[in-house]
Design a protein around this motif. Structure first.
Motif, PDB file in Angstrom:
ATOM      1  N   ALA A 247     133.116-133.915  29.758  1.00 31.24           N
ATOM      2  CA  ALA A 247     132.932-132.485  29.981  1.00 31.24           C
ATOM      3  C   ALA A 247     132.214-132.273  31.307  1.00 31.24           C
ATOM      4  O   ALA A 247     131.545-133.172  31.820  1.00 31.24           O
ATOM      5  CB  ALA A 247     132.138-131.861  28.835  1.00 31.24           C
ATOM      6  N   VAL A 248     132.357-131.068  31.845  1.00 34.10           N
ATOM      7  CA  VAL A 248     131.703-130.703  33.104  1.00 34.10           C
ATOM      8  C   VAL A 248     131.076-129.327  32.930  1.00 34.10           C
ATOM      9  O   VAL A 248     131.757-128.376  32.527  1.00 34.10           O
ATOM     10  CB  VAL A 248     132.700-130.668  34.288  1.00 34.10           C
ATOM     11  N   ALA A 249     129.780-129.240  33.202  1.00 31.94           N
ATOM     12  CA  ALA A 249     129.068-127.959  33.143  1.00 31.94           C
ATOM     13  C   ALA A 249     129.019-127.362  34.538  1.00 31.94           C
ATOM     14  O   ALA A 249     128.592-128.034  35.496  1.00 31.94           O
ATOM     15  CB  ALA A 249     127.655-128.168  32.607  1.00 31.94           C
ATOM     16  N   PHE A 250     129.453-126.115  34.660  1.00 30.14           N
ATOM     17  CA  PHE A 250     129.488-125.450  35.958  1.00 30.14           C
ATOM     18  C   PHE A 250     128.409-124.368  36.030  1.00 30.14           C
ATOM     19  O   PHE A 250     128.165-123.638  35.060  1.00 30.14           O
ATOM     20  CB  PHE A 250     130.859-124.820  36.216  1.00 30.14           C
ATOM     21  N   TYR A 251     127.785-124.304  37.185  1.00 35.78           N
ATOM     22  CA  TYR A 251     126.747-123.318  37.470  1.00 35.78           C
ATOM     23  C   TYR A 251     127.174-122.490  38.676  1.00 35.78           C
ATOM     24  O   TYR A 251     127.820-123.013  39.600  1.00 35.78           O
ATOM     25  CB  TYR A 251     125.417-124.005  37.780  1.00 35.78           C
TER      26      TYR A 251
ATOM     27  N   VAL B  17     134.783-127.425  41.929  1.00 35.77           N
ATOM     28  CA  VAL B  17     133.712-126.902  42.778  1.00 35.77           C
ATOM     29  C   VAL B  17     134.291-126.321  44.068  1.00 35.77           C
ATOM     30  O   VAL B  17     133.812-125.301  44.578  1.00 35.77           O
ATOM     31  CB  VAL B  17     132.675-128.005  43.075  1.00 35.77           C
ATOM     32  N   ALA B  18     135.340-126.959  44.577  1.00 33.87           N
ATOM     33  CA  ALA B  18     135.990-126.471  45.801  1.00 33.87           C
ATOM     34  C   ALA B  18     136.974-125.346  45.506  1.00 33.87           C
ATOM     35  O   ALA B  18     137.552-124.778  46.437  1.00 33.87           O
ATOM     36  CB  ALA B  18     136.715-127.618  46.491  1.00 33.87           C
ATOM     37  N   THR B  19     137.166-125.004  44.231  1.00 28.85           N
ATOM     38  CA  THR B  19     138.168-124.035  43.761  1.00 28.85           C
ATOM     39  C   THR B  19     139.525-124.290  44.410  1.00 28.85           C
ATOM     40  O   THR B  19     140.228-123.370  44.827  1.00 28.85           O
ATOM     41  CB  THR B  19     137.711-122.584  44.002  1.00 28.85           C
ATOM     42  N   ASP B  20     139.899-125.556  44.447  1.00 26.21           N
ATOM     43  CA  ASP B  20     141.174-125.978  45.021  1.00 26.21           C
ATOM     44  C   ASP B  20     142.208-126.046  43.904  1.00 26.21           C
ATOM     45  O   ASP B  20     142.346-127.062  43.212  1.00 26.21           O
ATOM     46  CB  ASP B  20     140.999-127.349  45.685  1.00 26.21           C
ATOM     47  N   ILE B  21     142.933-124.961  43.697  1.00 23.22           N
ATOM     48  CA  ILE B  21     143.867-124.873  42.581  1.00 23.22           C
ATOM     49  C   ILE B  21     145.000-125.880  42.713  1.00 23.22           C
ATOM     50  O   ILE B  21     145.461-126.452  41.718  1.00 23.22           O
ATOM     51  CB  ILE B  21     144.407-123.438  42.448  1.00 23.22           C
ATOM     52  N   GLY B  22     145.447-126.135  43.939  1.00 20.66           N
ATOM     53  CA  GLY B  22     146.505-127.117  44.142  1.00 20.66           C
ATOM     54  C   GLY B  22     146.079-128.498  43.677  1.00 20.66           C
ATOM     55  O   GLY B  22     146.845-129.207  43.003  1.00 20.66           O
TER      56      GLY B  22
END
Length: 332
Positions: free
Chosen positions: A278-282, A219-224
């Motif tokens: 699993a995780v559903a992303f919106y 959710v934070a788009t924290d690739i690290g």
């Protein structure tokens, strides 16, 4: 038909004397397990739906062929298996170059929960316990030729004797045993070597914590932060989109090149499919004033790290029973 006749076991009833509503009532009790059987054969939730419908239609039209020598359930499995083989004969998709099964679709756990529990040694209970609905197993099965695939599922998943499998498939026992050996060898080639380390079922506290961290970092788009949760040999695919990324470096590079880092407006809903977390992303869509389905990530966890991510498109949300949108405040 009298109530007494309706209550008889199918093997004790002449099906050609049963009317269509009564026949449907007899068959419907096996719908879910037949659907899962067809799903194992085909790898596609939607194709399994169509094949179960075809199975019931064939069974009704051929009801006079049921002679009671096997159970009604076994008779339906025979018809379903042959319906799957017929479908594969008409169109057998081939795995992509990298081995991905592009027609693979997820199966919601809430529907798997409808399977009969039965006794401890019930074949379907054993099948679920042995994780034969997990995605890695489904992918491996799809690499097998149709007939060995059917033999493997009937013998190793449903626990049928070789003699019964031979009778239902119109083969000899020797042919069935030979096909089973080939199928088992093929499965060993395609199943992860460490499969015994990631059996599903109830998720332990460590796995739940790992999924929580993965969700927050996504959710934070924290690739690290995401990279720190991956195994060195992680695999990532996104059926039906071609492409298989193997290794942490390749997966991270794909995330960076796709513009994932810095993306905003994501929300997540926990899910459970194929007995895996699993995780559903919106993603927020301002013109809709809501968060709309984006992707579903299905995770395989091995040794405390994520060893595989299979990402499905947002069109898979309805069959999984996931919300079709989340309001602005993020509640479901």
């Amino acid at each position: 038909m009298s109530a007494d006749t309706r209550r008889k076991r199918p093997s004790e009833t002449r099906l050609d004397e049963v009317d269509e509503p009564a026949f449907s009532e007899l068959a419907e009790q096996y719908r879910r397990e037949l659907h899962v059987h067809c799903y194992r054969m085909l790898g596609s939730f939607e194709d399994a739906e169509d094949t179960v419908q075809e199975t019931f239609l064939r069974a009704w039209r051929r009801r006079e062929t049921f002679e009671g020598r096997s159970t009604f359930r076994a008779w339906l499995y025979r018809i379903a298996t042959n319906a799957c083989l017929d479908r594969l004969a008409r169109h057998r998709p081939e795995p992509a170059t990298g081995g991905e099964v592009l027609w693979l679709q997820p199966y919601p756990d809430h529907l798997l929960d409808e399977l009969p529990t039965g006794e401890a040694d019930d074949p379907e209970t054993v099948a679920v316990a042995r994780e034969t609905v997990e995605l890695a197993y489904l992918v491996a099965v799809q690499h097998l030729a149709p007939r060995p695939r059917a033999v493997l599922i009937l013998r190793d998943v449903l626990g049928w004797p070789a003699k019964d499998v031979a009778e239902h498939l119109g083969d000899s026992v020797n042919s069935v045993n030979s096909a089973l050996q080939r199928a088992r060898a093929g499965m060993r080639e395609h199943l992860p070597a460490e499969r015994q380390d990631w059996t599903g079922g109830e998720q332990d506290a460590a796995t739940r914590e790992l999924v929580r961290r993965y969700t927050e970092a996504s959710v934070a788009t924290d690739i690290g932060a995401l990279a720190a949760l991956l195994r060195d040999d992680v695999r990532c695919s996104m059926p039906p989109t071609p492409g298989l990324y193997v290794g942490r470096e390749a997966v991270v590079r794909d995330w960076v090149e796709s513009g994932f880092e810095g993306m905003t407006g994501l929300r997540a809903v926990p899910a459970s499919v194929n007995r895996q977390p699993a995780v559903a992303f919106y993603l927020w869509q301002s013109e809709e004033g809501a968060y709309l389905p984006l992707t579903l990530d299905v995770l395989r966890v091995t040794g405390g790290a994520i060893s595989e991510i299979v990402t499905f498109h947002g069109d898979r949300f309805p069959p999984l029973g996931l919300p079709d949108r989340l309001p602005a405040d993020g509640t479901q």
